[in-house]
Design a protein around this motif. Structure first.
Motif, PDB file in Angstrom:
ATOM      1  N   MET A   1       0.844  -1.186   0.000  1.00 24.24           N
ATOM      2  CA  MET A   1       0.000   0.000   0.000  1.00 24.24           C
ATOM      3  C   MET A   1       0.885   1.244   0.000  1.00 24.24           C
ATOM      4  SD  MET A   1      -3.140   0.887   2.600  1.00 24.24           S
ATOM      5  CE  MET A   1      -3.951  -0.678   2.288  1.00 24.24           C
ATOM      6  N   ARG A   2       0.496   2.248  -0.794  1.00 20.76           N
ATOM      7  CA  ARG A   2       1.293   3.466  -0.887  1.00 20.76           C
ATOM      8  C   ARG A   2       1.372   4.184   0.461  1.00 20.76           C
ATOM      9  NH1 ARG A   2      -1.097   2.621  -5.703  1.00 20.76           N
ATOM     10  NH2 ARG A   2       0.120   3.106  -7.581  1.00 20.76           N
ATOM     11  N   LYS A   3       2.488   4.864   0.675  1.00 19.73           N
ATOM     12  CA  LYS A   3       2.646   5.652   1.901  1.00 19.73           C
ATOM     13  C   LYS A   3       1.764   6.890   1.815  1.00 19.73           C
ATOM     14  CE  LYS A   3       6.123   7.801   4.892  1.00 19.73           C
ATOM     15  NZ  LYS A   3       7.576   7.968   5.156  1.00 19.73           N
ATOM     16  N   LEU A   4       1.135   7.263   2.933  1.00 22.45           N
ATOM     17  CA  LEU A   4       0.269   8.428   2.987  1.00 22.45           C
ATOM     18  C   LEU A   4       0.985   9.605   3.638  1.00 22.45           C
ATOM     19  CD1 LEU A   4      -3.127   6.869   4.186  1.00 22.45           C
ATOM     20  CD2 LEU A   4      -2.367   7.264   1.836  1.00 22.45           C
ATOM     21  N   TYR A   5       0.835  10.779   3.049  1.00 19.97           N
ATOM     22  CA  TYR A   5       1.279  12.025   3.661  1.00 19.97           C
ATOM     23  C   TYR A   5       0.037  12.877   3.914  1.00 19.97           C
ATOM     24  CZ  TYR A   5       6.165  10.993   2.507  1.00 19.97           C
ATOM     25  OH  TYR A   5       7.420  10.424   2.432  1.00 19.97           O
ATOM     26  N   PHE A   6      -0.319  13.055   5.190  1.00 19.21           N
ATOM     27  CA  PHE A   6      -1.475  13.858   5.563  1.00 19.21           C
ATOM     28  C   PHE A   6      -1.078  15.330   5.629  1.00 19.21           C
ATOM     29  CE2 PHE A   6      -3.205   9.827   6.636  1.00 19.21           C
ATOM     30  CZ  PHE A   6      -4.587   9.980   6.745  1.00 19.21           C
ATOM     31  N   LEU A   7      -1.712  16.151   4.800  1.00 22.73           N
ATOM     32  CA  LEU A   7      -1.383  17.567   4.743  1.00 22.73           C
ATOM     33  C   LEU A   7      -2.327  18.385   5.617  1.00 22.73           C
ATOM     34  CD1 LEU A   7      -0.719  18.094   0.920  1.00 22.73           C
ATOM     35  CD2 LEU A   7       0.917  17.611   2.729  1.00 22.73           C
ATOM     36  N   VAL A   8      -1.768  19.161   6.531  1.00 18.96           N
ATOM     37  CA  VAL A   8      -2.521  20.099   7.358  1.00 18.96           C
ATOM     38  C   VAL A   8      -1.760  21.419   7.376  1.00 18.96           C
ATOM     39  CG1 VAL A   8      -3.600  18.347   8.834  1.00 18.96           C
ATOM     40  CG2 VAL A   8      -1.368  19.287   9.468  1.00 18.96           C
ATOM     41  N   PRO A   9      -2.444  22.560   7.513  1.00 16.46           N
ATOM     42  CA  PRO A   9      -1.723  23.841   7.535  1.00 16.46           C
ATOM     43  C   PRO A   9      -0.797  23.963   8.739  1.00 16.46           C
ATOM     44  CG  PRO A   9      -4.043  24.133   8.077  1.00 16.46           C
ATOM     45  CD  PRO A   9      -3.897  22.729   7.602  1.00 16.46           C
ATOM     46  N   GLY A  10      -1.209  23.416   9.861  1.00 12.57           N
ATOM     47  CA  GLY A  10      -0.424  23.398  11.097  1.00 12.57           C
ATOM     48  C   GLY A  10      -1.104  22.454  12.066  1.00 12.57           C
ATOM     49  N   THR A  11      -0.461  22.180  13.176  1.00  7.01           N
ATOM     50  CA  THR A  11      -1.042  21.219  14.126  1.00  7.01           C
ATOM     51  C   THR A  11      -1.590  21.888  15.383  1.00  7.01           C
ATOM     52  OG1 THR A  11       1.103  20.815  15.199  1.00  7.01           O
ATOM     53  CG2 THR A  11       0.521  19.405  13.329  1.00  7.01           C
ATOM     54  N   GLY A  12      -1.690  23.211  15.387  1.00  7.39           N
ATOM     55  CA  GLY A  12      -2.222  23.909  16.555  1.00  7.39           C
ATOM     56  C   GLY A  12      -2.248  25.397  16.304  1.00  7.39           C
ATOM     57  N   GLY A  13      -2.272  26.177  17.386  1.00 12.21           N
ATOM     58  CA  GLY A  13      -2.282  27.626  17.261  1.00 12.21           C
ATOM     59  C   GLY A  13      -3.533  28.124  16.573  1.00 12.21           C
ATOM     60  N   LYS A  14      -3.374  28.985  15.577  1.00  5.68           N
ATOM     61  CA  LYS A  14      -4.528  29.580  14.890  1.00  5.68           C
ATOM     62  C   LYS A  14      -5.299  28.562  14.055  1.00  5.68           C
ATOM     63  CE  LYS A  14      -1.789  31.186  10.914  1.00  5.68           C
ATOM     64  NZ  LYS A  14      -1.388  32.377  10.125  1.00  5.68           N
ATOM     65  N   PHE A  15      -4.718  27.383  13.850  1.00  5.93           N
ATOM     66  CA  PHE A  15      -5.398  26.359  13.065  1.00  5.93           C
ATOM     67  C   PHE A  15      -6.194  25.382  13.935  1.00  5.93           C
ATOM     68  CE2 PHE A  15      -1.495  27.461  10.660  1.00  5.93           C
ATOM     69  CZ  PHE A  15      -2.109  28.101   9.592  1.00  5.93           C
ATOM     70  N   ALA A  16      -6.127  25.555  15.250  1.00  2.95           N
ATOM     71  CA  ALA A  16      -6.817  24.645  16.167  1.00  2.95           C
ATOM     72  C   ALA A  16      -8.328  24.745  15.984  1.00  2.95           C
ATOM     73  CB  ALA A  16      -6.442  24.980  17.606  1.00  2.95           C
ATOM     74  N   CYS A  17      -8.970  23.606  15.724  1.00  2.00           N
ATOM     75  CA  CYS A  17     -10.420  23.544  15.590  1.00  2.00           C
ATOM     76  C   CYS A  17     -10.828  22.077  15.550  1.00  2.00           C
ATOM     77  CB  CYS A  17     -10.892  24.262  14.317  1.00  2.00           C
ATOM     78  SG  CYS A  17     -10.359  23.469  12.790  1.00  2.00           S
ATOM     79  N   GLY A  18     -12.124  21.821  15.584  1.00  2.00           N
ATOM     80  CA  GLY A  18     -12.613  20.452  15.578  1.00  2.00           C
ATOM     81  C   GLY A  18     -12.187  19.685  14.342  1.00  2.00           C
ATOM     82  N   GLY A  19     -12.184  20.361  13.183  1.00  2.00           N
ATOM     83  CA  GLY A  19     -11.773  19.697  11.951  1.00  2.00           C
ATOM     84  C   GLY A  19     -10.327  19.234  11.984  1.00  2.00           C
ATOM     85  N   LEU A  20      -9.454  20.061  12.591  1.00  2.00           N
ATOM     86  CA  LEU A  20      -8.042  19.676  12.702  1.00  2.00           C
ATOM     87  C   LEU A  20      -7.889  18.478  13.625  1.00  2.00           C
ATOM     88  CD1 LEU A  20      -5.019  20.140  12.190  1.00  2.00           C
ATOM     89  CD2 LEU A  20      -5.028  21.729  14.132  1.00  2.00           C
ATOM     90  N   TRP A  21      -8.579  18.501  14.776  1.00  2.00           N
ATOM     91  CA  TRP A  21      -8.456  17.374  15.716  1.00  2.00           C
ATOM     92  C   TRP A  21      -8.964  16.097  15.061  1.00  2.00           C
ATOM     93  CZ3 TRP A  21      -5.339  20.188  17.697  1.00  2.00           C
ATOM     94  CH2 TRP A  21      -5.586  21.358  18.425  1.00  2.00           C
ATOM     95  N   ALA A  22     -10.034  16.203  14.284  1.00  2.00           N
ATOM     96  CA  ALA A  22     -10.565  15.024  13.601  1.00  2.00           C
ATOM     97  C   ALA A  22      -9.571  14.502  12.568  1.00  2.00           C
ATOM     98  CB  ALA A  22     -11.897  15.363  12.934  1.00  2.00           C
ATOM     99  N   GLU A  23      -8.903  15.422  11.870  1.00  2.00           N
ATOM    100  CA  GLU A  23      -7.914  15.011  10.866  1.00  2.00           C
ATOM    101  C   GLU A  23      -6.722  14.331  11.526  1.00  2.00           C
ATOM    102  OE1 GLU A  23      -6.842  14.838   6.727  1.00  2.00           O
ATOM    103  OE2 GLU A  23      -8.687  15.143   7.859  1.00  2.00           O
ATOM    104  N   LEU A  24      -6.282  14.866  12.658  1.00  2.00           N
ATOM    105  CA  LEU A  24      -5.156  14.264  13.363  1.00  2.00           C
ATOM    106  C   LEU A  24      -5.519  12.883  13.905  1.00  2.00           C
ATOM    107  CD1 LEU A  24      -3.726  17.381  15.275  1.00  2.00           C
ATOM    108  CD2 LEU A  24      -2.894  16.335  13.156  1.00  2.00           C
ATOM    109  N   LYS A  25      -6.775  12.715  14.341  1.00  2.00           N
ATOM    110  CA  LYS A  25      -7.228  11.392  14.777  1.00  2.00           C
ATOM    111  C   LYS A  25      -7.195  10.401  13.616  1.00  2.00           C
ATOM    112  CE  LYS A  25     -10.371  12.223  18.689  1.00  2.00           C
ATOM    113  NZ  LYS A  25     -11.774  12.081  19.144  1.00  2.00           N
TER     114      LYS A  25
END
Length: 330
Positions: A1-25
């Protein structure tokens, strides 16, 4: 299976929100299925890959990796930047307005969002992968000293300025206006949880992607009064597992809420409903989805898509043909 790279703008700070936490999960779950790494593209962070550096320095074979994009406002730009790569769109909210080519599979967090993309991109591979409800969200059978709980973020003006002040005169209301370290514990102290996000998302111009908090509250034994917009409609069923908030009048809301408060019994969430959102089910679905997408990428390397896209121009053409057929029948 191909390796996955999950792209997010940042992992906290001004990008903190429910959508980010769900993506990190989802990223953490994906690591249990295949090789996966987290990559930021706006905010450089210690011990995390940065997209521009990754592209410039890595000599990897693009055919053997897949990028997962999910931040709605940035998706068109990122998709264009990585147009030569295998991409998966992990869709949370709907309504951003952009379209995607059929070679980008779409994984949606709710059936509401899946329906949106089923209409918007009928030629794309589309899958449903619900967000995870973490194991700490369950009923501890504690004494519930909070009658009504509400979080100000995403709450409607009606909820904050009318309903809550009126309820405070009749019962114990706890208002949260910031980060809660142990939300599961707070839900376990609460009889009724209020959530009303329709007004907030109408202002944003996009949909409620999933709505984690009502589901988490229900898992902890709270009775939920909620709006039923967007992804909330996946699992909320007024009269059966919740009540609709903002129902006709403030007085009617207060009547129904106080009736539940005075019952002083915890909500019993059916296991069959909750199990869909627990890790075991999500891992099984994720494994199947990623396997199918990997097979699709293998196929697409040697075969071009040949189904006409449902563009605005094609819709106009089809409508013109339909009108012409009606005229000729006359």
């Amino acid at each position: 299976m191909r390796k996955l790279y999950f792209l997010v703008p940042g992992t906290g700070g001004k990008f903190a929100c429910g959508g980010l936490w769900a993506e990190l999960k989802t990223f953490e779950l994906a690591k249990k299925v295949c090789s996966a790494e987290l990559v930021t593209y706006k905010q450089r962070e210690n011990n995390t890959l940065f997209l521009d550096d990754l592209i410039e320095r890595s000599p990897f074979n693009l055919e053997q990796i897949t990028f997962v994009i999910g931040w709605g406002f940035d998706v068109p730009k990122i998709a264009q930047k990585l147009s030569q790569c295998h991409l998966i769109y992990h869709a949370h909210s709907a309504g951003y307005g952009f379209t995607l080519p059929a070679n980008i599979p779409i994984i949606t967090v709710s059936k509401n969002t899946m329906g949106y993309w089923g209409q918007k991109s009928p030629n794309s591979l589309i899958y449903y992968l619900p967000n995870q409800i973490s194991p700490e969200f369950y009923n501890l059978n504690l004494s519930r000293d909070i009658d009504v709980l509400v979080q100000t973020r995403k709450s409607s003006e009606y909820l904050i300025k009318q309903l809550i002040p009126a309820l405070k005169q009749k019962c114990n209301v706890y208002v949260v206006d910031g980060f809660v370290a142990d939300l599961a514990q707070l839900f376990n102290r609460t009889k009724v949880y209020l959530y009303d996000s329709a007004e907030y998302w109408a202002q944003q111009g996009v949909s409620e992607g999933f709505g984690l908090q009502p589901m988490e509250a229900m898992a902890c034994g709270c009775h939920v009064f909620s709006s039923i917009n967007g992804g909330l409609s996946d699992y909320l069923d007024p009269g059966f597992n919740c009540q609709k908030i903002a129902g006709y009048s403030q007085e009617y809301d207060i009547k129904r809420i106080l009736e539940v408060v005075n019952q002083n019994t915890a909500f019993e969430m059916p296991a069959i409903l909750l199990n869909e959102y627990r890790e075991e089910n999500i891992l099984a679905r994720l494994n199947l989805i990623l396997t199918e997408i990997d097979e699709f990428f293998d196929f697409s390397q040697s075969s071009a898509g040949n189904i006409a896209n449902l563009t605005n121009m094609r819709i106009m053409k089809l409508n013109a043909q339909r009108v012409w057929k009606k005229l000729t029948r006359r």
